[in-house]
Enzyme design. Structure first.
Site, PDB file in Angstrom:
ATOM      1  N   GLU A  90       0.883  -1.157   0.000  1.00  0.00           N
ATOM      2  CA  GLU A  90       0.000   0.000   0.000  1.00  0.00           C
ATOM      3  C   GLU A  90       0.929   1.217   0.000  1.00  0.00           C
ATOM      4  O   GLU A  90       1.849   1.282   0.820  1.00  0.00           O
ATOM      5  CB  GLU A  90      -0.879   0.042   1.249  1.00  0.00           C
ATOM      6  N   ARG A 119       5.503 -12.538   9.474  1.00  0.00           N
ATOM      7  CA  ARG A 119       6.253 -11.335   9.147  1.00  0.00           C
ATOM      8  C   ARG A 119       7.548 -11.306   9.942  1.00  0.00           C
ATOM      9  O   ARG A 119       7.695 -11.990  10.952  1.00  0.00           O
ATOM     10  CB  ARG A 119       5.401 -10.103   9.452  1.00  0.00           C
ATOM     11  N   LYS A 157       4.738   0.022   9.848  1.00  0.00           N
ATOM     12  CA  LYS A 157       4.675   1.313   9.169  1.00  0.00           C
ATOM     13  C   LYS A 157       4.110   2.380  10.096  1.00  0.00           C
ATOM     14  O   LYS A 157       4.533   3.528  10.044  1.00  0.00           O
ATOM     15  CB  LYS A 157       3.797   1.205   7.919  1.00  0.00           C
TER      16      LYS A 157
END
Length: 563
Positions: A36, A262, A272
């Site tokens: 994104e 992750r 983020k």
RNA sequence: UGCCCGAUGGUGUAACUGGCAACACGCCUGACUCUGGAUCAGGAGUUUCCAGGUUCGAAUCCUGGUCGGGCAACCA
């Protein structure tokens, strides 16, 4: 680029191999990396990039798409898409002509939404955000059906069209899938498909005022692009049933979603949201601050794409939540830089040394090897003179047991030069601090060896006082003090764990003259000190060096253990 | 209190899908060295979360538990 394969096969590659064998996707392998554009890429993304592009590369004819998941214009910006493209390219991967945006599919997605409405599988809901939340139920209690759930398809259709036409306010209505308000999986309790957002989109501008949710866009985007294996992180596991549901209801090509854990790294944060907070809160100097675990930060710090790739290869892929020791990352940079970085001499904390028996105005050009790991890198000349600088840490008046370096009366070798012996110490009258060393050199040892065969315990780096350059050096340490920055006292903030010493600026360093025109981005090993990279913001002719990583240093470890 | 997922040296991962638990990082020794770097040689460290079961044989299969993670944005 070196082979991306790690030798071992993780569970995802095993699935791909099996699908290839059974011919499930007719021999095709299509993956995608779907960021994104709402932030900069970090080392965690690198893991995903290496995985997705790696799998494509390993399977002849396989391709990996770069697709921007740009369904929320409130957070997304063009600056981010550009940085992401740059970072992926820098890491060494090529999406070829396969650059896509979820926003490319907005028309198609809209038609699909209409299709589901007509089929009685979706409805426009007039409940407020708050009401929808209440109706959703909780983790343990089922939800309640919206009063608008059984609204006739024709009415939903008309309302949905009017939503698109901009007739309603933000948040006044949504389009929802009609699935099961009692599902134990909250994602299946009539999830929102479209919301009204009267916000300009970085690519589609004002064309739309309704935008699809991630769940209603992602699987279909995969389907449109003929993706075979849609690899994402663990937190999307609960979304897989919904991913499957949309594709099944629409009756379109159905890729397979596979989830992996992750990356987590010690001494840093990899989300983020938190990285954004560090940037916006001014705790670092931007997304590319060399202390940041972002790709751009690591690039600026001097990491190489090769090092990052081999690291990603080493850590493997699994479903276990885990935290990788940042020492492993550091190991991979050292390994790569050791092979490729040019050696130079630089003194970070200079201590003046006068060679008493060396001629006043003689300057000798001594030959030095550029990289002992790679003779092809050749040699260079380094000027030697009567007054030199050595590292302050390389001298101790009262040396402890395991200190091998210079001390009063002791003889050491100056790299590529001579043996020198410390014969005196000059102090600053005011502070009492050692201000200068008086030494003598042995002319017979030119080049570094004594004809009489006597040995010294250590070889030290040095720089000529008159023929060296002044330079700024920035030393970086872990961004956070504790291994786990998330571990905080009650009522404390994770940012309280920020390491106050993560940046140390040294502005009176001296470097050898060969560094006069070191170009931004160039990487060096300062012998005996560490690996350094010229900062892109260096003023012309006055290089600023970022320390990528220190050399392994047993003495430093000993000293620390002794304390 | 629901659903989903996971558990192998200090850390991260392997183990031909039932056959001697291994690799890397880290750590400790030592050798070598004009970088206390690199390199080389060696070492310590895993009763595979627990308890049962199946089996000649279980990290792997079954049952039950424990612990950890994720999920209640009109974020992705």
């Amino acid at each position: 680029m070196e082979k991306a394969t790690s030798g071992g096969t993780d569970f995802i590659r095993a699935i791909v191999a099996e699908d290839l064998e059974t011919g499930k996707y007719a021999g095709r392998v299509v993956t995608r990396f779907p960021p994104e554009p709402n932030g900069y890429l970090h080392i965690g993304h690198a893991k995903s990039i290496c995985l997705n592009f790696g799998i494509a590369l390993e399977n002849g004819g396989g391709v990996c798409h770069l697709r921007f998941d740009d369904t929320n214009p409130c957070k997304e910006e063009d600056e981010y898409v550009e940085s992401i493209k740059e970072d992926v390219r820098w890491l060494g991967f090529d999406w070829g002509r396969h650059l896509y945006y979820a926003s490319d599919y907005f028309d198609r997605l809209y038609e699909w939404a209409v299709q589901l409405i007509k089929a009685g599988k979706a409805y426009v809901c007039d409940l407020s955000t708050e009401q929808i939340r209440q109706y959703r139920g909780t983790l343990t209690e089922p939800g309640r059906e919206s009063p608008y759930r059984d609204r006739p398809a024709g009415e939903s259709l008309e309302l949905f069209e009017r939503m698109r036409a901009g007739e309603f306010e933000n948040g006044s209505r949504v389009l929802r899938a009609k699935i099961d308000m009692a599902s134990p999986n909250l994602n299946m309790r009539d999830p929102v498909m479209y919301r009204i957002l009267k916000v300009a989109h970085h690519r589609t501008g004002d064309k739309w005022c309704i935008y699809p949710m991630y769940d209603f866009a992602h699987g279909q985007s995969d389907s449109i692009e003929n993706v075979t294996h849609s690899i994402c992180t663990l937190e999307f596991e609960d979304h897989r049933p919904l991913y499957d549901w949309y594709l099944d209801q629409l009756g379109v090509y159905h890729p397979r979603q596979i989830e992996f854990a992750r990356l987590n790294l010690t001494y840093t944060v990899l989300s983020k949201r938190r990285l954004l907070e560090l940037v916006e809160g001014g705790h670092v100097k931007g997304w590319d601050d060399p202390r940041m675990p972002t790709i751009s930060g690591m690039r600026r710090r001097g990491y190489t794409p090769e090092a990052i790739r081999s690291f990603c290869n080493r850590i493997g892929v699994a479903k276990t939540d885990s935290t990788v020791d940042i020492a492993l990352l550091e190991h991979h940079v050292r390994e790569d830089l050791n092979r490729h970085a040019t050696r130079v001499m630089a003194v970070l904390k200079p201590l003046r040394v006068v060679i008493e028996n060396y001629p006043e105005d003689l300057v000798e050009e001594l030959e030095a090897v550029n990289n002992p790991e790679d003779p092809a890198m050749g040699t260079r000349k380094v000027p030697f003179s009567r007054v030199l600088y050595i590292e302050r840490d390389d001298f101790m008046e009262e040396p402890p047991k395991k200190f091998f370096r210079l001390a009063p009366g002791r003889e050491v070798r100056l790299r590529y030069a001579y043996f020198v012996r410390c014969v005196g110490v000059v102090r600053d009258e005011k502070t009492g601090e050692v201000a200068e060393l008086r030494c003598t050199y042995d002319p017979e040892t030119r080049g570094g060896d004594a004809p009489d065969g006597r040995k010294v315990k250590v070889t030290m780096h040095w720089v000529s006082a008159t023929r060296s350059l002044q330079a700024e050096v920035r030393l970086y340490d872990h961004l956070f003090s504790g291994e786990d920055p998330g571990e905080v006292e009650e009522d404390a903030d994770w940012k309280d764990n920020l390491n106050p010493g993560s940046l140390e600026v040294l502005d009176s360093c001296r470097v050898e003259p060969s560094l006069a025109d070191a170009a931004p981005g160039e990487r060096y090993q300062f012998e005996r000190v560490g690996y350094f990279c010229v900062d892109p913001d260096s003023p012309a002719g006055k290089p600023v060096f970022n320390r990528t990583v220190a050399l392994r240093d047993p003495w430093a470890k000993l000293r620390q253990a002794g304390k």
